[in-house]
Scaffold this motif. Sequence first.
Motif: not given
Lengths: 180, 481
Positions: A1, A3-4, A7
């Motif tokens: 989560m 990481r997303a 990004i």
Amino acid sequence: MRRAATIVAAAIGFGASSVGAYQLALAPVETSAHWREIAWPFPRDGWPAGRAFRCDGACAGTELYVRAKLGFCNCDRGVADDDEVDRVADLDLISPRFVATAPGEAVRVGELHGRGRHYGLDMLDGARHAAIGIALSRRCDLLVAVAQNAGEAMAARSAALEFLETPEMKRWMIAALDGR
Amino acid sequence: MFRRVQLAACLVLFACSSVHAQRQQVIGAPPEASNMKLVGYNDLQARSAYQPTIHHQGDRWIAYIGHHGGTEDVPSPVNPLTGQAEPNGTSIVDVTDPAHPKYLRHLPGQEGKYESGGAQMVRVCDGKSLPKGDANAVYLLRTFGSEAHEIWNVADPANPVLITRIGGLKDTHKSWWECDTGIAYLVSGAPDWRTRRMTQVYDLGDPAHPQKIRDFGLPGQEPGATGAVPTELHGPISTGPTGNRIYFGYGTNKGGILQIVDREKLLSGPKEPTADNLRYPEISRLPMSAFNGAHTTFPMLDMPVAEFGEDKDGRMRDIVMIVDEAILNECGEARQMVWFADVTTETRPMMISSYTVPEASGQFCQRGGRFGSHSSNESMAPVYYKKMAFIAFFNAGVRALDIRDPYHPKEVGYFIPAITQATDKRCIPVEGGERCKVAIQTNNVETDDRGYIYIVDRANTGLHILELTGPARAVAGLPKN
């Protein structure tokens, strides 16, 4: 989560910085030199619109139009002669009836070299304007400028060249020649 | 769950980048083709190429190919036949056996890089067809960089002999020469004209003794004129005394004009270059969009249009195909493409159709170099005339069009040559420098009476000789192969 989310945040940041750079490139030049940016006053033609300015200071009444013309065959010779200035300097946008009033001379703005020439323009309303047309080249590309007023050409010339030499305008001209 | 999403996103990104990688040309990859195939190849000594002209000379077929000047990296490539570094000029290649073209001679041109040197243009006439030519001679008319036009006797194509030179110019370009009358329309830069390129009309019926007839251009370009200067000339094509028309194309990638001129009035009318005298031979003009120029204006008169076959009037149409020239790399300008004008009613010419390569079919804006049209074949030999046209489309190679219905031209084949070690890079400015890519740059195309198609590359890749295959052959009425 996480990481997303990282990004997404990075993507938004990248997008925002791109938008910022774009706005910076098009931001109005400071008016301390008494030049005020105005809307490009000419209809669409073969080249994208450039930037237009009106002088409110010592050169009041003078207008300056500047734009890049990318793609130009004289990649090695540059702006070869006065005829080249007649052809490319956008005088015809102001009036198709113009006459050179003197031979041109070499002009340099920053790293760009070319020629400038004085003209008299017959306006549609019967008035006579003075103008200086400037064509500068970088490899296969051109940067053209034309300054005009209802008075005397020398005033338009010195004010316009001084303005083109400002760091902001030199930065913008290089960016325009880079296609940015 | 999020890992799966991430994985999927990565796969999508990888797939997209693979597509891009696949579209970028790489050395060793095969050519891309549809209904066209490679017959023969010559590297033209890695010289940037412009106009090819294929001439049937006795029992031989000879290709004369004009070159641009050299590059920054190699201003004067070495000619392996002489061992000398020679400024780009004219390549002379025996293509009698198209599968094994034989390089005969390089005729050096003007020193200089890109458009500032070389010898871009070539036209060829037999001495026996010219009114006062040497019946044993074959004459090559070529430009010499920007400064002159030259005529050489190439009866022995490996040993050309200079006949005459018309110099003192500030530019040259895409001239036309009528082989039956000797009248030549030389694209020149006369020193006192206000434009780089205009027309000098010469009688070259006796190539050893050129006779100047007149200068010609658009009013406003002539010496002493003031005000706006009209778009410069690119090149004319004449239909000779029989057709009595000359189709002039003005512009490159901007402000194009098709000008239709009465040939007889041009040759016999008042010659002093005044605005009135320049207007006198003009029949009409078709101004194009400011976004497009006119590199080639190829006339195809009296074309039967099948769709109009049952109509009481207008079954036959006079058509001019207009080809723009792309000049900026990586789609840095409006699309340059092909236009068809119906000039049957000469004073009211009208655009009727257009053609472009679909960009998405090859992601051509990302491949590098120019994408867009440049020129067409100009041969009027029956094998293709009014049936098929071949368009040089830079990084999209050559495109074969079925033009039998010029109101609805359609592509029936293409060939994009493979790049080689010799293919030169093409760059665009980026902040702080430039970014370069290597791609084919098919610049010009010509056909011969046998039906072979000759394409040459601006990025130094050389000459590719092609033939049609499959259904494209039927369009031209060629037998199956």
